[in-house]
Design a protein around this motif. Structure first.
Motif, PDB file in Angstrom:
ATOM      1  N   ALA A  16       0.837  -1.208   0.000  1.00  0.00           N
ATOM      2  CA  ALA A  16       0.000   0.000   0.000  1.00  0.00           C
ATOM      3  C   ALA A  16       0.869   1.254   0.000  1.00  0.00           C
ATOM      4  CB  ALA A  16      -0.929  -0.016   1.212  1.00  0.00           C
ATOM      5  N   ARG A  53       2.237   2.195  -3.396  1.00  0.00           N
ATOM      6  CA  ARG A  53       1.234   2.803  -4.265  1.00  0.00           C
ATOM      7  C   ARG A  53       0.983   4.272  -3.913  1.00  0.00           C
ATOM      8  NH1 ARG A  53      -4.273  -0.489  -5.278  1.00  0.00           N
ATOM      9  NH2 ARG A  53      -2.643  -2.019  -5.809  1.00  0.00           N
ATOM     10  N   HIS A  54       1.152   4.675  -2.660  1.00  0.00           N
ATOM     11  CA  HIS A  54       0.753   6.032  -2.236  1.00  0.00           C
ATOM     12  C   HIS A  54       1.917   6.902  -1.768  1.00  0.00           C
ATOM     13  CE1 HIS A  54      -3.639   5.332  -2.312  1.00  0.00           C
ATOM     14  NE2 HIS A  54      -3.310   4.082  -2.018  1.00  0.00           N
ATOM     15  N   PHE A  82      -4.920   5.876   1.237  1.00  0.00           N
ATOM     16  CA  PHE A  82      -3.854   4.955   1.647  1.00  0.00           C
ATOM     17  C   PHE A  82      -4.412   3.891   2.599  1.00  0.00           C
ATOM     18  CE2 PHE A  82      -0.075   4.621   4.734  1.00  0.00           C
ATOM     19  CZ  PHE A  82       0.428   3.501   4.098  1.00  0.00           C
ATOM     20  N   THR A 109      -6.524   1.336   0.703  1.00  0.00           N
ATOM     21  CA  THR A 109      -5.681   0.393  -0.045  1.00  0.00           C
ATOM     22  C   THR A 109      -5.078  -0.651   0.881  1.00  0.00           C
ATOM     23  OG1 THR A 109      -5.147   2.118  -1.671  1.00  0.00           O
ATOM     24  CG2 THR A 109      -3.681   0.201  -1.569  1.00  0.00           C
ATOM     25  N   TYR A 110      -4.622  -0.214   2.042  1.00  0.00           N
ATOM     26  CA  TYR A 110      -4.057  -1.136   3.032  1.00  0.00           C
ATOM     27  C   TYR A 110      -5.095  -2.182   3.443  1.00  0.00           C
ATOM     28  CZ  TYR A 110      -2.489  -2.640   7.701  1.00  0.00           C
ATOM     29  OH  TYR A 110      -2.146  -3.373   8.809  1.00  0.00           O
ATOM     30  N   MET A 144      -5.470  -4.732   0.734  1.00  0.00           N
ATOM     31  CA  MET A 144      -4.345  -5.659   0.699  1.00  0.00           C
ATOM     32  C   MET A 144      -4.488  -6.728   1.784  1.00  0.00           C
ATOM     33  SD  MET A 144      -2.485  -4.681  -1.823  1.00  0.00           S
ATOM     34  CE  MET A 144      -2.146  -3.254  -2.856  1.00  0.00           C
TER      35      MET A 144
END
Length: 657
Positions: A317, A320-321, A378, A381-382, A385
């Motif tokens: 994550a 990605r951020h 963020f 997304t975490y 995941m």
């Protein structure tokens, strides 16, 4: 002495209470006779009672107008080596005492008295002893040939109190004498004597010593949840353990003592079993996350937190951020904490909740609406995941347990719940605690100190819906750390504002009252190459108390470096991860996070000032990190009672910021 029956009855009550509190291990014969002796000290006499188990030394020393007496309680006179040992100890201990007129007493100035239990005083081969039967104890105090005045008795008694190691000064006061500050006792002297006596006992008994000033808190009746706060070393946990015993005596049902610190429950359980063995089976001491996982397994919702998988999910994550978040704060650890302690720790489920003002208590980096939106993305997304791998982190486990408790409360409620080091529990963890403990009278006790918070972020108890108004105690006297250790620890008083866990002004360590004298500290600064020699030299000087000594560092990688030194020096080591409070002869070693809440006779702190590849934080994040490190330093320093060594290993890597 011309005492009335009432006055003598009061003196007997005082004497019995003093001996029971300070020398609980006495057998029946010694307890009766020492009680009788203590009653007679209401005049110009001073009594020093041995607090160690019976051995080849006098049971007590008396100082009065008739002189200095070494008192032995036995059915027969000691003989042979035992007699020689007793006489030699008494004479050598008292030699050198001055009588107030500049004259030095010799060993021959000590008079030896043998008191036999019961009515019979016939003793063969009495040797140097004047023999008295138990009913005749008062004859020892009759003025036949007085040769010491009041001032001389005070001077000799003061010196004896310093040099008679293993003996505790005890004294009662005649009712109405006006010599005592509270009731019939000299309260200040008695308190000092009790603390001094506790420090002479085995160290594990010190861990449950209740300071006299704190006894009222133990028995206080609270009509709802209560909290105890105060700086390090003020005895918060000891009060909590005694209070748990107090509540257990007045209730039925199970008891729970829990904390966020994984290493504390077994240590406090051992202390509680010494304090209240009759309640050992009723009291459960368990790490909060361990309790939660067990509870969910019992409810058919087992969870398995895989730390490596969680770290991988976070790393993906972050990748990605990071382009958006790095310009705000470059360290991913900062954003890990933002997720753990703010968003998930406070139980936010929407961006709107996260955007509310004042929800980031304890965080220095300011975030605007758009920046918070980026952090929220963020976070989402975490979570994705984690879900892809069927994983949960520790915050998720708390959330699941909280929802399950609200859906179906425990069938058997706890009679009392005590939460230690509460300042490091997340807000959602506090909500879980509320469901466990309830809000009834004396059911929930929260113990902590905001200044000892070793994780970023913060909250107030009212944020969790736990009402404590009018039921808060702030302890102010530090009696764990001897004066020199306390003064050293006060250097690390954290800059950030400290409250009492619910918003009111708190007491910092710098403003705590010192209740303990003495102590030793030492500092060292050098390179890692010099550390091995210095550390092993210091440890060699602590061989006699190695089992009551801890080595504390601030990072796991620092612990690896120190453990290598200890291994090469063949020093026996027990990790704080495995420490249960059981006595042994191993040095304890661990990070400050594992040392929280623990006490040791001596502490060695090793602080590394830099490491490869660490560019260091800047700006507001640097201020937050500095405050956090100061709180961690304060925690490390205040683990020591008698001796503190602070070693600083200078950065030899040449890393630039």
């Amino acid at each position: 002495m011309g005492q009335s029956r009432h006055a003598r009855r009061v003196l007997l009550q005082q004497a019995s209470a003093l001996l029971k509190e300070n020398v609980p291990q006495l057998d029946g014969d010694r307890r009766r006779i020492l009680t009788a002796l203590l009653v007679e000290t209401a005049g110009n006499w001073r009594l020093f009672v041995r607090i160690a188990p019976p051995d080849e030394r006098a049971d007590a020393f008396l100082v009065g107008p008739e002189g200095l007496f070494a008192v032995t309680i036995a059915t027969a006179s000691p003989q042979g080596p035992a007699l020689h040992s007793l006489v030699r100890h008494a004479e050598e201990s008292c030699a050198g005492i001055r009588d107030g007129r500049g004259r030095e007493l010799t060993g021959s100035a000590v008079h030896f008295v043998l008191i036999t239990p019961g009515a019979q005083a016939a003793v063969r081969d009495a040797g140097p002893f004047r023999v008295l039967a138990e009913p005749d104890v008062a004859r020892l105090f009759k003025r036949t040939a007085p040769h010491l005045g009041r001032r001389q008795i005070e001077v000799i008694g003061e010196q004896a109190g310093r040099i008679l190691r293993g003996y505790l000064p005890l004294r009662v006061q005649t009712p109405g004498s006006g010599e005592a500050a509270e009731g019939f006792l000299d309260a200040g002297s008695l308190v000092d004597a009790e603390v001094a006596a506790a420090q002479l006992r085995p160290f594990d008994s010190w861990l449950t010593f209740l300071h006299p000033h704190q006894r009222a808190v133990v028995s206080r009746d609270y009509r709802g949840p209560a909290r105890i706060s105060g700086p390090a070393g003020t005895g918060k946990t000891v009060v909590a353990l005694h209070r748990l015993r107090h509540v257990a005596r007045r209730t039925a049902g199970p008891l729970l003592f829990t904390t966020f610190v994984r290493t504390l429950p077994p240590v406090h359980e051992a202390a509680f079993r010494r304090l209240a063995p009759e309640f050992g089976d009723r009291a459960e001491f368990v790490h909060l996350h361990a309790w939660v996982r067990r509870f969910l397994a019992e409810r058919g919702q087992p969870v398995d937190v895989d730390p490596r998988g969680v770290r991988t999910a976070f790393g993906r994550a972050w990748t990605r951020h990071r382009a958006v978040l790095e310009p705000i704060e470059r360290h991913d650890d900062y954003w890990r904490t933002e997720l753990d302690r703010v968003i998930k720790g406070r139980g936010f489920t929407t961006l709107e909740e996260y955007r509310r003002p004042s929800v980031r208590r304890g965080r220095e980096v300011r975030l605007g609406h758009e920046q918070k939106a980026a952090v929220w993305q963020f976070y989402e997304t975490y979570q994705e995941m984690l879900a892809e791998r069927g994983l949960h982190d520790y915050n998720d486990v708390i959330d699941i347990a909280l929802a399950e408790l609200r859906r179906q409360p425990l069938e058997t409620r706890y009679a009392a719940v005590v939460v230690d080091e509460v300042q490091d529990i997340t807000l959602n963890g506090l909500r879980l605690i509320k469901e466990l403990g309830g809000t009834g009278p004396n059911q929930l006790l929260l113990v902590g100190d905001g200044q000892q918070q070793v994780y970023p972020g913060g909250w107030r108890l009212s944020d969790a819906g736990i009402p404590v108004q009018g039921r808060g105690e702030v302890l102010r006297v530090n009696y764990r750390n001897r004066a020199e250790v306390l003064a050293f620890a006060q250097r690390f008083d954290a800059r950030n504002e400290v409250d009492d866990l619910d918003g009111a002004a708190g007491i910092t360590l710098r403003n705590a009252e010192a209740g303990n004298t003495g102590g030793t500290t030492a500092s060292w600064r050098g390179t890692e190459g010099d550390l091995a020699a210095e550390l092993t030299r210091r440890i060699a000087g602590l061989r006699d108390t190695l089992g009551q000594t801890a080595l504390i560092v601030f990072q796991r990688q620092d612990l690896v470096r120190c453990r290598r030194i200890l291994r090469e020096a063949e020093i026996p080591v027990l990790s704080l991860d495995d420490y249960s409070g059981a006595p042994d002869d191993h040095l304890k070693a661990g990070t400050v996070h594992r040392a929280k809440g623990l006490d040791f006779r001596a502490v060695l702190v090793v602080e590394f000032t830099g490491r490869p590849g660490d560019p260091g934080a800047t700006g507001a994040a640097a201020e937050e990190a500095s405050d956090l490190r100061d709180r961690q330093r304060l925690v490390a320093a205040t683990r020591a009672r008698d001796f503190l060594w602070w070693g600083v290993v200078e950065d030899t890597f040449g890393a630039a910021g």
